[in-house]
Scaffold this motif. Structure first.
Motif, PDB file in Angstrom:
ATOM      1  N   PRO A 120       0.807  -1.224   0.000  1.00  0.00           N
ATOM      2  CA  PRO A 120       0.000   0.000   0.000  1.00  0.00           C
ATOM      3  C   PRO A 120       0.842   1.276   0.000  1.00  0.00           C
ATOM      4  O   PRO A 120       0.514   2.238  -0.699  1.00  0.00           O
ATOM      5  CB  PRO A 120      -0.830  -0.140   1.278  1.00  0.00           C
ATOM      6  CG  PRO A 120      -1.010  -1.613   1.428  1.00  0.00           C
ATOM      7  CD  PRO A 120       0.311  -2.201   0.995  1.00  0.00           C
ATOM      8  N   ASP A 121       1.924   1.308   0.759  1.00  0.00           N
ATOM      9  CA  ASP A 121       2.782   2.498   0.762  1.00  0.00           C
ATOM     10  C   ASP A 121       3.354   2.768  -0.623  1.00  0.00           C
ATOM     11  O   ASP A 121       3.460   3.924  -1.045  1.00  0.00           O
ATOM     12  CB  ASP A 121       3.920   2.331   1.774  1.00  0.00           C
ATOM     13  CG  ASP A 121       3.459   2.475   3.213  1.00  0.00           C
ATOM     14  OD1 ASP A 121       2.349   3.005   3.426  1.00  0.00           O
ATOM     15  OD2 ASP A 121       4.194   2.048   4.118  1.00  0.00           O
ATOM     16  N   ASP A 122       3.738   1.703  -1.326  1.00  0.00           N
ATOM     17  CA  ASP A 122       4.240   1.866  -2.693  1.00  0.00           C
ATOM     18  C   ASP A 122       3.170   2.482  -3.588  1.00  0.00           C
ATOM     19  O   ASP A 122       3.433   3.402  -4.367  1.00  0.00           O
ATOM     20  CB  ASP A 122       4.655   0.509  -3.284  1.00  0.00           C
ATOM     21  CG  ASP A 122       5.818  -0.143  -2.557  1.00  0.00           C
ATOM     22  OD1 ASP A 122       6.630   0.591  -1.962  1.00  0.00           O
ATOM     23  OD2 ASP A 122       5.899  -1.384  -2.582  1.00  0.00           O
ATOM     24  N   ALA A 123       1.959   1.954  -3.487  1.00  0.00           N
ATOM     25  CA  ALA A 123       0.871   2.401  -4.365  1.00  0.00           C
ATOM     26  C   ALA A 123       0.431   3.820  -4.062  1.00  0.00           C
ATOM     27  O   ALA A 123      -0.083   4.530  -4.944  1.00  0.00           O
ATOM     28  CB  ALA A 123      -0.313   1.449  -4.249  1.00  0.00           C
ATOM     29  N   LEU A 124       0.606   4.258  -2.822  1.00  0.00           N
ATOM     30  CA  LEU A 124       0.169   5.609  -2.427  1.00  0.00           C
ATOM     31  C   LEU A 124       1.217   6.675  -2.726  1.00  0.00           C
ATOM     32  O   LEU A 124       0.959   7.864  -2.523  1.00  0.00           O
ATOM     33  CB  LEU A 124      -0.173   5.627  -0.932  1.00  0.00           C
ATOM     34  CG  LEU A 124      -1.412   4.811  -0.545  1.00  0.00           C
ATOM     35  CD1 LEU A 124      -1.567   4.751   0.973  1.00  0.00           C
ATOM     36  CD2 LEU A 124      -2.678   5.395  -1.182  1.00  0.00           C
ATOM     37  N   ALA A 125       2.370   6.284  -3.219  1.00  0.00           N
ATOM     38  CA  ALA A 125       3.451   7.236  -3.501  1.00  0.00           C
ATOM     39  C   ALA A 125       3.342   7.730  -4.940  1.00  0.00           C
ATOM     40  O   ALA A 125       4.159   7.396  -5.806  1.00  0.00           O
ATOM     41  CB  ALA A 125       4.804   6.585  -3.247  1.00  0.00           C
ATOM     42  N   HIS A 126       2.318   8.525  -5.228  1.00  0.00           N
ATOM     43  CA  HIS A 126       2.122   9.024  -6.584  1.00  0.00           C
ATOM     44  C   HIS A 126       3.178  10.077  -6.913  1.00  0.00           C
ATOM     45  O   HIS A 126       3.468  10.948  -6.095  1.00  0.00           O
ATOM     46  CB  HIS A 126       0.725   9.631  -6.746  1.00  0.00           C
ATOM     47  CG  HIS A 126       0.308   9.777  -8.167  1.00  0.00           C
ATOM     48  ND1 HIS A 126       0.777  10.783  -8.980  1.00  0.00           N
ATOM     49  CD2 HIS A 126      -0.516   9.031  -8.943  1.00  0.00           C
ATOM     50  CE1 HIS A 126       0.251  10.660 -10.189  1.00  0.00           C
ATOM     51  NE2 HIS A 126      -0.544   9.598 -10.193  1.00  0.00           N
TER      52      HIS A 126
END
Length: 418
Positions: free
Chosen positions: A216-222
């Motif tokens: 999730p942290d990866d995906a939230l790092a736009h």
């Protein structure tokens, strides 16, 4: 072609429910979210142009909501959560210091009530399909609708098309605000295709195999946009772009085979229109949602200094890449459900919202999002379509898809732990 005689969003048509020359009265739905807070910033900087009369929010940030109400001097404040009312009333009392408080509405229908209240424009900045009822209420009440809540159009397209008047909807998504502005340069007959740009999200260039261990942290790092968690994850899977393709079809009445997606990592060009003479018009600004919001609530006028402009004294590079459909199948699946129509887009959207929640909570792997959404769409089969489609049909399909997505997510989790 769709069966609507004119596009839902047409820059050549102005739907104006108010004729006075004073500040334009605005209702902001989702006022404590990303779109709402930026809209309020724009309003506070332009008090001669805009006046907010009512606010709605979910109810999780009552301190901010109370501060917004006091600064804007609104008539009404609405919250979806009835249990938030005591805290909201206390926060308002602290802000108003003994002055009369605004009217408070609460409950799942509160946003719908304020969407139908007396105003010029309703800005729908709610996230998710819960924005459908307020969208319909604003249109039925004869308000101009500045639409940031793409889900309400996706899931309720036929219902929206049945009641929206020409020029009544102004899109607020950056991509659709861009298309809206570019389309002002020609007639509908001049349009060859719409080109929707995608940043590619944080995983541009990765293969499907390389996405297996995404967190999730990866995906939230736009890399370019600051958005809420659901929209940010949707951007990483390109579900957001798939929804925008359906939205473009519904807004501009352009067939799916004439709507393309291209990856543009810098997010400077927000979308393009290719005309029949071979020319392409692109709308470009630095990534900042205040520009599209200003178009939504101010059209046909432009709001000076609504958002930053480019510094053309500095060198920059703008890149464009084809979409990797194997790693990111969401756009093709969205085209499929868009062509099916009826309740299919509602199923797609609802299943995705549930899968994103499961992913963020650690109950579903990243690749499980699209795998599960695809299975739910397949199981749904032939959608309910035609003129007999009702809001109940849409809500029933939405509820079924959510239940089925949760079941499949739970099954995947159990199998992974076995």
């Amino acid at each position: 072609m769709s069966d609507s005689p004119t596009p839902l969003a047409d820059p050549h048509l102005v739907f104006d429910p108010v004729t006075d020359d004073g500040p334009r009265d605005i209702v902001v739905l989702g006022s404590t979210g990303s779109i709402g807070t930026q809209a309020i910033d724009l309003v506070l900087r332009n008090p001669d142009r805009f006046r907010v009369t009512a606010l709605s929010a979910a109810g999780g940030r009552v301190g901010l909501l109370a501060e917004q109400a006091r600064r804007l001097r609104v008539r009404t404040v609405a919250v979806a959560r009835e249990d938030a009312v005591p805290a909201l009333r206390e926060a308002l009392a602290a802000q108003y210091g003994g002055e009369p408080l605004p009217e408070i509405l609460a409950g799942p229908d509160a946003a719908t009530q304020v969407a139908a209240s007396d105003c010029h424009t309703v800005l729908n900045g709610i996230t998710g399909s819960i924005g459908l009822a307020p969208t319909l209420a604003a249109l039925e009440a004869g308000r101009t609708l500045a639409l940031a809540n793409k889900e309400s159009l996706i899931v309720g397209g036929p219902l929206v098309k049945a009641i929206a008047k020409p020029g009544q909807i102004i899109p607020v998504d950056s991509e659709h605000a861009a298309l809206f502005q570019a389309l002002a340069s020609g007639t509908r007959a001049d349009v060859r295709k719409l080109v929707v740009t995608a940043s590619g999200g944080p995983f541009r260039g990765r293969t499907k195999t390389q996405l297996a261990d995404v967190t999730p942290d990866d995906a939230l790092a736009h890399p370019t946009w600051a958005m809420g968690p659901v929209i940010t994850v949707n951007s990483s899977t390109l579900v957001n772009k798939g929804l925008e393709v359906i939205e473009a079809h519904l807004l501009y009445d352009i067939p799916f085979d004439r709507i393309d997606v291209v990856v543009h990592p810098q997010s400077y060009v927000h979308s393009m229109v290719e005309f029949t003479d071979g020319s392409t018009l692109a709308q470009a600004t630095p990534p900042d949602m205040r520009g599209p919001i200003a178009i939504g609530i101010g059209w046909p006028e432009r709001v000076p200094d609504a958002a930053p402009a480019f510094d053309w004294t500095k060198a920059s590079s703008w890149e464009f890449f084809p979409l990797d459909d194997e790693a990111f199948p969401a756009v093709n699946l969205a085209r499929h459900v868009g062509e099916l129509g009826g309740t299919a887009p509602a199923v797609f959207n609802a299943a995705n919202e549930e899968c994103v929640d499961a992913f963020l909570a650690g109950r579903l792997p990243y690749l499980g999002i699209m795998d599960t959404v695809t299975q739910v769409v397949t199981e749904h089969g032939t959608p309910r379509t035609g003129t007999s489609l009702t809001l109940s049909d849409v809500l029933e399909a939405d509820a079924w898809a959510r239940t089925r997505a949760r079941e499949l997510s739970a099954k995947a989790t159990a199998e992974a732990r076995a």
